[in-house]
Scaffold this motif. Structure first.
Motif, PDB file in Angstrom:
ATOM      1  N   ALA A  50       0.609  -1.079  -0.234  1.00  0.00           N
ATOM      2  CA  ALA A  50      -0.219   0.366  -0.080  1.00  0.00           C
ATOM      3  C   ALA A  50       1.164   1.398  -0.335  1.00  0.00           C
ATOM      4  O   ALA A  50       0.853   1.914  -0.490  1.00  0.00           O
ATOM      5  N   LYS A  51       2.365   1.018   0.938  1.00  0.00           N
ATOM      6  CA  LYS A  51       2.821   2.161   0.813  1.00  0.00           C
ATOM      7  C   LYS A  51       3.334   2.802  -0.323  1.00  0.00           C
ATOM      8  O   LYS A  51       3.831   3.900  -1.054  1.00  0.00           O
ATOM      9  N   LEU A  52       3.960   1.429  -1.548  1.00  0.00           N
ATOM     10  CA  LEU A  52       5.196   1.344  -2.425  1.00  0.00           C
ATOM     11  C   LEU A  52       3.751   1.814  -3.570  1.00  0.00           C
ATOM     12  O   LEU A  52       4.163   2.667  -4.590  1.00  0.00           O
ATOM     13  N   GLU A  53       2.500   1.898  -3.357  1.00  0.00           N
ATOM     14  CA  GLU A  53       1.682   1.685  -4.544  1.00  0.00           C
ATOM     15  C   GLU A  53       1.260   3.346  -4.615  1.00  0.00           C
ATOM     16  O   GLU A  53       0.839   4.265  -5.391  1.00  0.00           O
ATOM     17  N   ARG A  54       1.261   4.084  -3.164  1.00  0.00           N
ATOM     18  CA  ARG A  54       1.309   5.327  -2.944  1.00  0.00           C
ATOM     19  C   ARG A  54       2.895   6.482  -3.660  1.00  0.00           C
ATOM     20  O   ARG A  54       2.211   7.181  -3.686  1.00  0.00           O
ATOM     21  N   GLY A  55       3.521   5.114  -3.893  1.00  0.00           N
ATOM     22  CA  GLY A  55       4.947   6.539  -4.395  1.00  0.00           C
ATOM     23  C   GLY A  55       5.624   5.981  -3.259  1.00  0.00           C
ATOM     24  O   GLY A  55       6.702   6.906  -3.773  1.00  0.00           O
ATOM     25  N   ASP A  56       5.171   5.666  -2.298  1.00  0.00           N
ATOM     26  CA  ASP A  56       6.884   5.672  -1.125  1.00  0.00           C
ATOM     27  C   ASP A  56       8.276   5.553  -1.935  1.00  0.00           C
ATOM     28  O   ASP A  56       8.035   4.164  -2.797  1.00  0.00           O
ATOM     29  N   ALA A  57       9.338   5.960  -1.973  1.00  0.00           N
ATOM     30  CA  ALA A  57      10.323   5.779  -2.213  1.00  0.00           C
ATOM     31  C   ALA A  57      11.213   4.132  -1.538  1.00  0.00           C
ATOM     32  O   ALA A  57      10.780   3.796  -0.446  1.00  0.00           O
ATOM     33  N   LEU A  58      11.623   2.968  -1.331  1.00  0.00           N
ATOM     34  CA  LEU A  58      12.156   1.740  -1.127  1.00  0.00           C
ATOM     35  C   LEU A  58      13.462   1.821  -0.801  1.00  0.00           C
ATOM     36  O   LEU A  58      14.298   1.424  -1.476  1.00  0.00           O
ATOM     37  N   LEU A  59      14.316   1.827   0.722  1.00  0.00           N
ATOM     38  CA  LEU A  59      15.554   1.621   0.972  1.00  0.00           C
ATOM     39  C   LEU A  59      16.038   0.592   1.828  1.00  0.00           C
ATOM     40  O   LEU A  59      15.221   0.637   2.933  1.00  0.00           O
ATOM     41  N   ARG A  60      16.630  -0.639   1.403  1.00  0.00           N
ATOM     42  CA  ARG A  60      16.834  -1.580   2.638  1.00  0.00           C
ATOM     43  C   ARG A  60      18.367  -1.684   1.834  1.00  0.00           C
ATOM     44  O   ARG A  60      19.039  -1.168   1.284  1.00  0.00           O
ATOM     45  N   ILE A  61      18.558  -1.960   3.483  1.00  0.00           N
ATOM     46  CA  ILE A  61      19.946  -2.335   4.369  1.00  0.00           C
ATOM     47  C   ILE A  61      20.616  -3.393   3.486  1.00  0.00           C
ATOM     48  O   ILE A  61      19.675  -4.442   4.761  1.00  0.00           O
ATOM     49  N   ALA A  62      21.353  -4.027   3.452  1.00  0.00           N
ATOM     50  CA  ALA A  62      21.372  -5.799   3.674  1.00  0.00           C
ATOM     51  C   ALA A  62      22.443  -5.844   4.636  1.00  0.00           C
ATOM     52  O   ALA A  62      24.047  -5.253   3.977  1.00  0.00           O
ATOM     53  N   GLY A  63      22.894  -6.943   4.904  1.00  0.00           N
ATOM     54  CA  GLY A  63      24.578  -7.988   5.495  1.00  0.00           C
ATOM     55  C   GLY A  63      24.042  -8.866   5.818  1.00  0.00           C
ATOM     56  O   GLY A  63      24.293  -8.812   7.214  1.00  0.00           O
ATOM     57  N   SER A  64      23.224  -9.523   5.332  1.00  0.00           N
ATOM     58  CA  SER A  64      23.093 -10.990   6.047  1.00  0.00           C
ATOM     59  C   SER A  64      23.914 -11.925   6.530  1.00  0.00           C
ATOM     60  O   SER A  64      25.300 -11.883   5.234  1.00  0.00           O
ATOM     61  N   ASP A  65      23.768 -12.867   7.077  1.00  0.00           N
ATOM     62  CA  ASP A  65      24.792 -13.904   7.355  1.00  0.00           C
ATOM     63  C   ASP A  65      25.154 -15.151   6.060  1.00  0.00           C
ATOM     64  O   ASP A  65      23.609 -15.876   6.135  1.00  0.00           O
ATOM     65  N   PRO A  66      26.458 -15.221   5.339  1.00  0.00           N
ATOM     66  CA  PRO A  66      26.113 -16.211   4.455  1.00  0.00           C
ATOM     67  C   PRO A  66      26.439 -17.366   4.795  1.00  0.00           C
ATOM     68  O   PRO A  66      25.350 -17.771   4.296  1.00  0.00           O
ATOM     69  N   ASP A  67      26.257 -17.708   6.617  1.00  0.00           N
ATOM     70  CA  ASP A  67      26.101 -19.033   6.717  1.00  0.00           C
ATOM     71  C   ASP A  67      25.016 -19.363   7.259  1.00  0.00           C
ATOM     72  O   ASP A  67      24.516 -20.049   8.133  1.00  0.00           O
ATOM     73  N   LEU A  68      23.896 -18.764   7.425  1.00  0.00           N
ATOM     74  CA  LEU A  68      22.795 -18.059   8.498  1.00  0.00           C
ATOM     75  C   LEU A  68      22.434 -19.443   8.497  1.00  0.00           C
ATOM     76  O   LEU A  68      22.443 -20.107  10.019  1.00  0.00           O
TER      77      LEU A  68
END
Ligand code: ZN
Ligand code: ZN
Length: 411
Positions: free
Chosen positions: A90-108
């Motif tokens: 719903a937020k994105l359909e309104r046109g909000d921008a989306l910023l994601r921060i990645a940093g996953s543990d590759p062996d999680l």
């Protein structure tokens, strides 16, 4: 020489001004791991300074996912959080921008049963689809940046103490994203112009296929009939604002033809997939589909990936990255697709991007699929590029001409 604080501020600035290119009065949806709280606060501060109307922050802890994979009942693994996805949609359909921060543990997910992890992943992918659709077609501005979490740093630099590993990973992230420069925004504008040149050349040549040759690789990769090459910047459908989805980005990419890929392709770097490492693998294609897959390590995880759905056995992306890219030259294996995919030429198993098809967001899916657009719940990149890679372009009349030699542009 900038201080660590200045570089972290630069990363926040780049994410907002180049990455999502946040506009005054616009809302931002910011998601990231709990470890990245400091960076998230800097982003929130700068976002309001840039005139953001509101920043909605979504902090997550990926270890909760592992806990579920280890403890949840076997009959519950196909349950997903659809309501949370609906809210973001719903937020994105309104046109909000989306910023994601990645940093996953590759062996999680290494301690968990791959079959259980695959079921959870599939359920999450299906549920995430309404948001994924908006992202893939670039409806609104979106971007991903990285944060050096301790677990990721330990994986990338296993031979040094954790503090040192985190510092080394930060140095690599700052160098790859140009956040260590005095004028990082200006440096990005120059870099995007260079990418645009290669991009325009490939679009002008309108190849119908590429021929890839390297040790273990001999592949004729047909391109989708109405494919377009893309790089760096994208324009959001909802407001016409330009943005850079991945920081770093070194690739020029397009859509393969889902039914016209034949031959063999060998990985040139390990693939970290859902906490499992798949290494030294070779895929054989016939009529666009993988008919044989052999991995020296991670065979079970590779098989699971290929079994997600019919589209997971076919290609949705081909990306060319010069071997002299800064990330490739660093010689590091990041165990993170955001970085490793920008170190080398790669293909993706699974879904293609609408932006790599002419008028891709406006045409019906069936029409795109007739042109060779691949459809799937997944999209997983793996690297085949190296300093030994030659690429030829096949013109509509069948003539071949060099595109890359020894991993470098040849035009
Ligand atoms: Zn890519
Ligand atoms: Zn990709």
């Amino acid at each position: 020489m900038l201080t660590f604080d200045q570089k972290l501020d630069n990363l926040a600035t780049l994410a907002l001004r180049v990455g999502v290119n946040l506009q005054p009065g616009q809302r931002l949806v910011l998601g990231g791991p709990v470890e990245a709280l400091d960076l998230m606060r800097r982003i929130v501060e700068q976002a309001y300074d840039l005139g953001a109307a509101h920043v909605a922050v979504d902090i997550n802890d990926e270890r909760m996912g592992l806990i579920r994979a280890l403890h949840a009942g076997d009959d519950t693994l196909d349950v997903a959080d659809e309501e949370r996805v609906a809210m973001t949609k719903a937020k994105l359909e309104r046109g909000d921008a989306l910023l994601r921060i990645a940093g996953s543990d590759p062996d999680l997910m290494a301690p968990a049963d791959p079959t259980r992890v695959a079921r959870m992943t599939r359920a999450a992918s299906v549920a995430h689809r309404p948001v994924g659709d908006l992202v893939q077609r670039a409806f609104m501005q979106w971007s991903i940046i990285a944060f050096a979490t301790p677990a990721w740093a330990r994986k990338a630099f296993p031979d040094v103490p954790e503090d040192e590993a985190v510092a080394k990973l930060w140095d690599a992230i700052f160098a790859a994203t140009r956040a260590d420069l005095d004028d990082p925004v200006g440096a990005w504008q120059a870099h995007l112009a260079t990418l645009r040149q290669a991009n325009d050349h490939l679009n002008a040549r309108a190849y119908r296929a590429l021929h890839l040759r390297a040790p273990g690789t001999d592949l004729r990769l047909g391109l989708a009939d109405s494919h377009v090459w893309e790089s760096g910047g994208t324009v959001a459908e909802s407001n016409g604002v330009g943005f850079v989805a991945n920081m770093p980005t070194e690739e020029v990419f397009t859509a393969p033809h889902a039914r016209r890929v034949d031959g063999v392709i060998a990985s040139s770097k390990p693939l970290s997939y859902q906490g499992q490492l798949i290494d030294r693998f070779q895929l054989t294609f016939e009529g666009g589909a993988v008919v044989a897959a052999k991995a020296e390590r991670g065979q079970a995880a590779l098989d699971k990936l290929l079994e997600i759905d019919e589209g997971a056995r076919r290609l949705g992306e081909i990306a060319l990255v010069p071997h002299e890219s800064p990330i490739s030259q660093s010689g590091l294996l990041f165990y993170n697709t955001l970085f490793d995919e920008n170190a080398a030429c790669h293909v993706a198993l699974g879904r293609a991007y609408e932006v790599t098809m002419r008028d891709g967001a406006k045409r019906p899916l069936e029409e795109l699929q007739r042109d060779g657009f691949n459809q799937s719940f997944t999209h997983v990149d793996f690297m085949f590029g190296s300093g030994e890679l030659d690429v030829d372009g096949e013109l509509p009349d069948g003539t071949l001409e060099p595109v890359m030699r020894g991993g470098a542009w040849a035009f």
